[in-house]
Design an enzyme around this catalytic site. Structure first.
Site, short mmCIF file in Angstrom:
data_model
loop_
_atom_site.label_atom_id
_atom_site.label_comp_id
_atom_site.label_asym_id
_atom_site.label_seq_id
_atom_site.Cartn_x
_atom_site.Cartn_y
_atom_site.Cartn_z
N TRP A 92 0.93 -0.99 0.16
CA TRP A 92 0.11 0.01 0.05
C TRP A 92 0.83 1.35 0.04
O TRP A 92 0.38 2.39 0.08
CB TRP A 92 -0.85 -0.10 1.37
CG TRP A 92 -2.21 1.24 1.19
CD1 TRP A 92 -2.71 1.73 0.05
CD2 TRP A 92 -2.66 1.78 2.58
NE1 TRP A 92 -3.52 2.37 0.67
CE2 TRP A 92 -3.60 2.38 2.13
CE3 TRP A 92 -2.18 1.67 3.85
CZ2 TRP A 92 -4.27 3.44 3.00
CZ3 TRP A 92 -2.96 2.14 4.81
CH2 TRP A 92 -4.09 3.15 4.26
N ASP A 93 2.30 1.09 -0.10
CA ASP A 93 3.06 2.32 0.09
C ASP A 93 2.88 3.11 1.28
O ASP A 93 2.95 4.30 1.26
CB ASP A 93 2.78 3.12 -1.08
CG ASP A 93 3.22 2.71 -2.53
OD1 ASP A 93 3.96 1.50 -2.27
OD2 ASP A 93 2.70 3.13 -3.48
#
Lengths: 106, 577, 402
Positions: free
Chosen positions: A47-48
């Site tokens: 998801w960074d």
């Protein structure tokens, strides 16, 4: 391909099984590879959120954007102090920006 | 590889209050329960790690609901009501709003830095928003939760509620993602706080196999709480009010940071201010959220895309601050701008719609609850994104609901004595259901089914690629396919515990998708264009000015959809703030 | 915030370049400081105990003593002041060796002294009993611990064991308070009784980084390097005014987060000064510190900062082993200067007993204590303090007996 582990720096947190990045990843994506270094088991599922990058005590993880979304070689590096983070962002043209952000009250 | 069910170890735990999900709402519920009665055993069941789980994993840059000095709760209800086209539970909104400020102030005391203005008041960022520096806010909350003595089970996935003979919820079952054990946790009261459902629809950033999780909402919130409730026969409300919003194009990052924080208008390719030019009647720049979400998409369709938020008037100081805000919430957005080599003082930031999510913290979808946050299942409480009826909760509201659910649960357990009568059959069936994917040798990978579901929903149930549009026939098609997929789940293969978790996430998303399509079919009108656009019924139907609820029959599996009337507490036009 | 004061010592006029009037006037203006007392010879003058009690009476709870190196009089000060003050709430600001003696320029020395006092004040203000003031070991804040076990692995004394819940538990008998666990803790939750990262970070915040000269922060091992610098200062060694030293129990106790803080606040350079692998009292401190620094250097490089800005310096030998020269005996033949492989002995013409003659003088920072000069000296004017003939013979005798 979000988290990129810099193998020379990673020491697998010296733990028998769970390095710190593995502990914190909200998606259960980080794990210890056969070489006893951290690895992301599924890059597309990241998801960074940068939790691993911030947590790594060795500064051995770099968060990268998937190339499909942004060009190479931009970099965003957090430097974790006791009560603040110093971010350095280098864009694809080499322009450097720095931010110091308090993240905790004393 | 544990293929034989007999070999899987069982962990049996007893607790007073079980909280499923240790995100924002769950942590606050645990904190409140421990504060009210330190003697109680409070257990948190968390599929990730409490330090970085839930929506706050990456951080947050603002609290979007804070009742500032001079503002009233009535005003807040009117504003929140107008943002969702006048459909929310006013009773729930009021008692939540009463607690928001307390939560935020406590959080600050525990270590969360909140920006201040020159008078020492919280720095305002729009009408109800205050600016914070919350990149570590979840860690701070987790520390407090542990300090108060709540027991945390990290990396344990909840799969179903534990029901006693009378149908009351007496805890939950699940499995350990690290240890592979089967967990049975018996509790006097259970609070579900697992968050909403992301990844039901296909995100447009999904390029083949990569960037699969480039979405705005936490992709690890997969609707497990909804699914468990649906399977146990809980009443759900307003799933059809999907949350889709304007996000930065290609990155799916938040834009409230820009538009609310720095007064940047949304413009189309022709340079027109979209909301002022085309939506003046609906309120212009302050139009309801669904109008704002839909506007850039309508511009694209009308041939006036791409759309932007115009940052070109911002001063270098403001841009620096803006990037700082992003670093607190989605740090990689700053990286994204750098990877584009984009100078936002020259070039505006492009925006686009996001894929739709089911998120009770933003819209009204979720469990149908009472003011004490109890559900229709005795012993089950819901709070945060998983609880329905209260849109625009955001961080502050979810925290406040945590407190309310803990209070409700504490009151409830006074009347619970003795051990629960749990049938052996239930445990055996669940263990079989949880682990049987590991026995399959050949079949479908969880990700394959996930991608199939996401494309199906995207194309037939109004995803972002279809500009959020749908009609009866497409929805019926989706429903048929979902039935096939549900039947196919028996072929899912999990070769390790991570895949087993993914398999259950697909199962949960399917459950949510099925109920969602039923809700979308029921509302034969277009009440919130964008969030719910029925091409075959483009107008608002006044007879549907009510809640659409659903309940699944535990025995037959049939989903019953029905309505509940609106109860107005705060007088006035419901569509006006 | 509890009340704190500053007690200054003029050290019997041994700090001629420090402008005490200015220090007193600046400190008195600081609203946070409740009292400033100045004495001429704190260590000799009678009545320190009464002075402490008086200060306590006036409402002070914390105290900064600005005087000589903590290695000289710390025990004396704390012993005399402890009836009135909690020893953990007394902080020594080393203004004699580190400021007056190391810095020549009076103005610069005075400013450095002021900053040193401010740093100590920041530390003493942050001092807090997290739970180990009465225990002689490190403290782990378990509710923040993630059980990564790094401290267990890195402790050179195996003093960290896991408790029944899997949290590290320091063992009082085994812990040597080196702080190596603290230096490696990624969550920054381990602390020594008088060494918490928050305190060090607060000290760093006091430094004025805006000076035109590059500001260098040195974390010095207080067993060895810090002591050595003080001694060099006494011998006449001088540095620029831009060096700020913070004593640490071991270089291994320096958590990278405080180096990050220093860089963030604006330090131009950070050095860790410690021992070589063969010399670290705790065996591993320097190895770990070097490894951590190498990683941090790489991160700095990725941040487009010069990695040379953080460096590890090791002092190879202990000061006590350096050669000593006796002016009385020295004949001025200068054979020592010829044989010294480090160029640590210089010929100087000095006036001695009324006559000017050539005398061998040691360059303190160059001497490695190898003892070659001792072997060559015809007049027995060179010797190594702990390797004199009698001692060596004594050792041989004992070895023979055995």
């Amino acid at each position: 391909m979000p988290p990129k582990v810099i193998l020379e720096k990673c020491d697998g947190c010296k733990a028998e099984h769970e390095p710190l990045c593995e502990q914190v990843c909200p998606g259960n994506l980080m794990t210890l590879g056969e070489n006893k270094k951290a690895k992301c088991r599924d890059l597309r599922d990241c998801w960074d959120c940068m939790s691993c990058t911030k947590a790594c005590p060795q500064g051995a993880i770099e968060t990268r954007l998937p190339y499909q979304l942004g060009y190479y070689p931009a970099k965003l590096t957090p430097l974790m102090g006791t009560n603040q983070i110093t971010w350095t962002c280098v864009d694809i043209n080499g322009k450097i920006e720095r931010f110091v952000i308090k993240n905790r009250n004393d | 590889m544990p293929v034989n069910l007999e070999n899987i170890e069982e962990v049996y735990l007893q607790t007073d209050i079980l909280i499923i999900g240790a995100g924002n709402a769950g942590c606050f519920a645990a904190i409140e329960a421990k504060r009210l009665n330190p003697e109680l055993k409070v257990t948190l069941m968390e599929k990730a790690h409490i330090d970085r789980s839930g929506c706050l994993a990456g951080g947050m840059d603002a609290i979007n609901t804070y009742i500032k000095k001079g503002r009233t709760i009535d005003e807040f209800v009117r504003w929140s009501r107008s943002q969702v086209g006048g459909l929310l539970r006013e009773d729930l909104t009021i008692n939540m709003a009463e607690l928001i400020n307390q939560c935020i102030e406590e959080w600050e005391e525990w270590g969360l830095p909140i920006k201040k203005d020159e008078n020492g008041e919280y720095l305002a960022r729009g009408k109800w928003d205050i600016a914070i520096q919350g990149s570590e806010m979840k860690v701070i909350l987790a520390e407090k939760t542990r300090e108060l003595g709540a027991e945390v089970l990290n990396r344990v996935v909840a799969t179903n509620f534990l029901l006693d003979e009378n149908g009351a919820v007496r805890g939950a079952m699940g499995f350990g993602v690290r240890d592979g054990k089967f967990y049975i946790i018996e509790a006097k009261a259970t609070i579900v706080a697992t968050g909403g459902a992301g990844g039901v629809y296909k995100p447009y950033t999904n390029d083949g196999n990569d960037c699969h999780h480039q979405i705005w909402y936490s992709p690890f919130n997969t609707g497990a709480g909804y699914a468990m409730g649906i399977r146990a026969g809980a009443e759900m409300t307003t799933f059809e009010m999907r949350w889709a919003s304007v996000r930065t194009k290609d990155f799916n990052g938040p834009i409230d940071t820009i538009s609310v924080g720095y007064n940047t208008p949304m413009i189309n390719a022709k340079g027109e201010k979209i909301l002022q030019t085309h939506y003046a009647a609906q309120g212009g720049e302050t139009a309801p959220r669904y109008i704002r979400a839909n506007a850039p998409m309508e511009e694209w369709l009308a041939g006036r895309g791409p759309c932007y938020v115009d940052t070109r008037h911002m001063t270098p100081k403001q841009i620096k601050e803006l990037k700082g805000d992003y670093l607190n919430e989605r740090p990689t957005f700053v990286l994204f701008l750098a990877a584009r080599g984009q100078d936002i003082s020259q070039e505006p930031i492009e925006v686009y719609g996001s894929d739709p999510y089911i998120v009770g913290g933003h819209t009204a979808s979720g469990y149908w609850i009472n003011p004490d946050r109890s559900t229709n299942l005795p012993g089950l409480f819901a709070c945060g994104d998983v609880a329905g009826g209260v849109p625009n909760k955001f961080v502050g509201g979810c925290a406040a609901e945590g407190l309310l659910s803990a209070r409700g649960a504490l009151e409830y357990i006074k009347g619970v004595n003795g051990e629960a009568a749990i049938s052996e059959g239930q445990l055996k069936a669940e263990k079989e259901r949880v682990f049987h994917f590991m026995a399959n040798q050949d079949g479908i990978l969880p990700r394959e089914m996930e991608e199939r579901l996401q494309r199906l929903m995207d194309e037939y149930a109004g995803g972002v690629h279809q500009f959020f549009r749908m009609n009866e026939e497409r929805l019926q098609y989706a429903l048929r396919e979902i039935k096939i997929l549900k039947d196919q789940t028996k072929y899912l293969v999990a070769s390790d515990l991570h895949e087993l978790m993914s398999a259950h996430e697909v199962l949960d998303r399917l459950e949510v998708a099925e109920v969602l399509v039923h809700h979308l079919l029921f509302r034969r009108e277009t009440r919130w264009p964008g969030w719910q656009t029925r091409m075959d019924y483009p107008e608002v139907d006044p007879s549907l000015d009510c809640f659409v609820n659903s309940q699944k029959d535990r025995e037959t599996g049939e989903i019953k959809v029905f309505t509940r009337p609106y109860v107005q507490v705060v007088p006035g036009d419901r569509t006006k703030p | 915030m509890s009340c704190f004061g500053v007690l200054l010592c003029r050290c019997n006029g041994q700090m001629p370049n420090i402008d005490f009037e200015r220090i007193v006037s600046v400190l008195s203006k600081d609203k946070k400081i409740a009292a400033v007392e100045i004495r001429d010879r704190l260590c000799i003058d009678p009545g320190m105990e009464e002075l402490g009690l008086q200060l306590k009476e006036s409402g002070l709870e914390r105290l900064v003593v600005a005087a000589c190196s903590p290695l000289f009089c710390k025990k004396l000060f704390i012993g005399n002041l402890s009836p009135a003050f909690n020893p953990h709430l007394i902080e020594i600001a080393n203004i004699r060796e580190q400021c007056s003696w190391l810095v020549t320029d009076p103005k610069a020395a005075t400013e450095k002294a002021l900053e040193t006092i401010k740093m100590s004040a920041a530390k003493v203000q942050k001092a807090k009993n997290v739970g180990n003031w009465d225990r002689n070991c490190v403290y782990v804040l378990k509710n923040k611990c993630d059980k990564c076990k790094r401290c267990v692995t890195e402790c050179p004394n195996q003093a960290m064991v896991l408790d029944c819940d899997g949290f590290p538990e320091p063992q009082e008998g085994k812990c040597q308070l080196c702080g190596i666990c603290l230096g490696g803790c990624p969550l920054k939750i381990i602390s020594l009784p008088d060494f918490r990262l928050e305190e060090i970070s607060a000290m760093l915040e006091q430094i004025d980084y805006s000076a035109r000269e590059p500001v260098v922060v040195a974390f010095m091992c207080d067993r060895h390097a810090y002591w050595e610098l003080d001694t060099l200062a006494a011998e006449g060694y001088r540095t620029g005014a831009n060096l700020r030293t913070i004593p640490v129990p071991c270089t291994g106790a320096v958590n990278m987060s405080i180096i990050n803080d220093a860089i963030t606040f604006g330090a131009d350079g950070v050095v860790l000064v410690g021992c070589n692998a063969s010399q670290c009292k705790y065996r591993q401190g320097d190895i770990l510190a070097k490894a951590r620094l190498t990683n941090l250097q790489d991160t700095l490089q990725r941040m487009m900062l010069e990695p040379e800005r953080i460096t590890y310096l090791s002092l190879s030998e202990n000061y006590t082993e350096k050669c000593q020269l006796d002016i009385e005996k020295c004949s001025g033949c200068m054979i020592c200067s010829t044989v010294c492989p480090f160029g640590a002995i210089e010929a100087q013409t000095l006036e001695h007993n009324g006559e000017k003659r050539l005398i061998a003088v040691r360059v303190p920072q160059a001497c490695r204590g190898c003892g070659i000069c001792v072997g060559y000296c015809h007049s027995a004017a060179c010797w190594l303090p702990h390797s004199q003939d009698q001692e060596i013979l004594g050792l041989i005798d004992r070895a023979m007996e055995w």
